[in-house]
Design an enzyme around this catalytic site. Structure first.
Site, mmCIF file in Angstrom:
data_model
loop_
_atom_site.group_PDB
_atom_site.id
_atom_site.type_symbol
_atom_site.label_atom_id
_atom_site.label_comp_id
_atom_site.label_asym_id
_atom_site.label_seq_id
_atom_site.Cartn_x
_atom_site.Cartn_y
_atom_site.Cartn_z
ATOM 1 N N LYS A 9 0.839 -1.071 -0.008
ATOM 2 C CA LYS A 9 -0.015 -0.014 -0.127
ATOM 3 C C LYS A 9 0.710 1.232 0.133
ATOM 4 O O LYS A 9 1.860 1.412 0.640
ATOM 5 C CB LYS A 9 -0.714 -0.026 1.439
ATOM 6 C CG LYS A 9 -1.900 1.066 1.470
ATOM 7 C CD LYS A 9 -2.860 0.837 2.603
ATOM 8 C CE LYS A 9 -3.806 1.980 2.582
ATOM 9 N NZ LYS A 9 -3.377 3.465 2.544
ATOM 10 N N LYS A 14 7.597 1.242 1.564
ATOM 11 C CA LYS A 14 8.469 0.768 0.751
ATOM 12 C C LYS A 14 9.566 1.537 0.317
ATOM 13 O O LYS A 14 10.506 0.735 -0.007
ATOM 14 C CB LYS A 14 7.682 0.536 -0.734
ATOM 15 C CG LYS A 14 6.307 -0.294 -0.541
ATOM 16 C CD LYS A 14 5.518 -0.418 -1.840
ATOM 17 C CE LYS A 14 5.159 0.715 -2.620
ATOM 18 N NZ LYS A 14 4.070 1.384 -1.793
ATOM 19 N N LYS A 40 7.188 10.617 -6.126
ATOM 20 C CA LYS A 40 7.785 11.709 -5.197
ATOM 21 C C LYS A 40 9.255 11.147 -5.026
ATOM 22 O O LYS A 40 10.141 12.001 -4.206
ATOM 23 C CB LYS A 40 7.191 11.145 -3.599
ATOM 24 C CG LYS A 40 5.794 11.499 -3.435
ATOM 25 C CD LYS A 40 5.346 11.528 -2.293
ATOM 26 C CE LYS A 40 5.399 10.168 -1.519
ATOM 27 N NZ LYS A 40 4.865 9.071 -2.105
ATOM 28 N N ASP A 125 -0.207 2.468 -4.788
ATOM 29 C CA ASP A 125 -1.756 2.311 -4.909
ATOM 30 C C ASP A 125 -2.300 1.915 -6.266
ATOM 31 O O ASP A 125 -3.525 2.013 -6.180
ATOM 32 C CB ASP A 125 -2.465 3.566 -4.414
ATOM 33 C CG ASP A 125 -2.137 3.788 -3.023
ATOM 34 O OD1 ASP A 125 -2.046 3.077 -2.174
ATOM 35 O OD2 ASP A 125 -1.724 5.066 -2.607
#
Ligand code: SF4
Length: 261
Positions: A9, A14, A40, A125
């Site tokens: 998620k 991660k 990001k 996601d």
């Protein structure tokens, strides 16, 4: 050469796990490449002392001629960092974007051939055909799922395993990034077992991780003697040595609710 991806998620950790595993493997003498696919850029930033690098997709959009030195940057202990970039909100397909950017990278650089380990930091996601693109294209051969013991991250992890099962893709293990949920290690351990897999590491919640990240470093670089650095080192060794995997058997939603109480 190991080519791994850590799925889970969004916001579950991660990128911190990927960058700390990369740094720990580099410490062990492995040559490592990390390929970030997240908008990001936060997997490479902590290997590059807080510097953000241009993404392959950004440069492709500018239609400039791209050379290796524009997109491959050397970070901590020689880890090669590349950011392919992520999707812009509302435009394009993340999965396709990643593949196009990686094909460009393969044309201009040998960074994906000359190393012991490639880590893909994939977007979190997306649980669609796009998320599986690196697997389908044979860019990834080992996959890991990262979760905490809370319902939503476990739900996402289980969905990812549904995708793996549909593709016949093997799961190499489950990693727990703790959020201090009650009975967390037992919950994630049971979840991993029911998938047919193993819990490979329990990463405790430790403010050192955020402090290092804010400063632009991995824990391995900034706090090498900390307990959490030892956890990442052990996980890195496990990943480099692990050769067992299974096609996961996802659990039912009712069972997931039972597990998380
Ligand atoms: S396949 Fe997935 S990544 Fe591609 S456009 Fe559809 S939802 Fe987005």
């Amino acid at each position: 050469m190991k080519q791994i991806a850590i799925y889970g998620k969004g916001g579950i950790g991660k990128s911190s796990t990927a960058s700390n595993v990369a740094a720990a493997c580099a410490d062990e003498g492995y040559s490592v490449t990390i390929i970030g696919c997240d908008p990001k850029s936060d997997s490479s930033i902590t290997l590059l002392g807080g510097h953000r690098i241009p993404t392959v997709m950004e440069l492709m959009q500018q239609r400039v001629e791209i050379t290796e030195k524009d997109v491959v940057f050397e970070g901590y202990k020689g880890v090669k960092c590349v950011e392919v970039g992520g999707p812009e909100p509302g435009i394009g397909c993340a999965g396709r974007g990643i593949i196009v950017a990686i094909k460009t990278l393969q044309k201009i650089s040998t960074v994906m051939q000359d190393c012991d380990l490639i880590i893909y930091d994939v977007p979190g996601d997306i649980v669609c055909g796009g998320f599986a693109a690196p697997i389908r294209k044979g860019l990834v051969n080992d996959t890991y799922v990262l979760t905490s013991g809370e319902y939503m991250p476990l739900y996402a992890a289980n969905n990812i395993c549904k995708g793996f099962a549909r593709l016949g893709n093997q799961l190499n293990g489950v990693i727990c990034n703790s959020r201090n949920a009650e009975n967390e290690e037992a919950i994630v351990s049971a979840f991993a077992r029911e998938l047919g897999s193993d819990l490979l590491a329990f990463i405790p919640k430790d403010p050192i991780v955020q402090t290092c990240e804010r400063a632009g470093f991995s824990v391995i670089e900034k706090e090498p003697e900390s307990d959490i650095a030892k956890v990442y080192r052990k996980l890195a060794r496990t990943i480099m040595e692990r050769d067992s995997a299974c096609v996961p058997e996802p659990v039912t939603d009712a069972r997931l609710r039972e597990l998380t109480g």
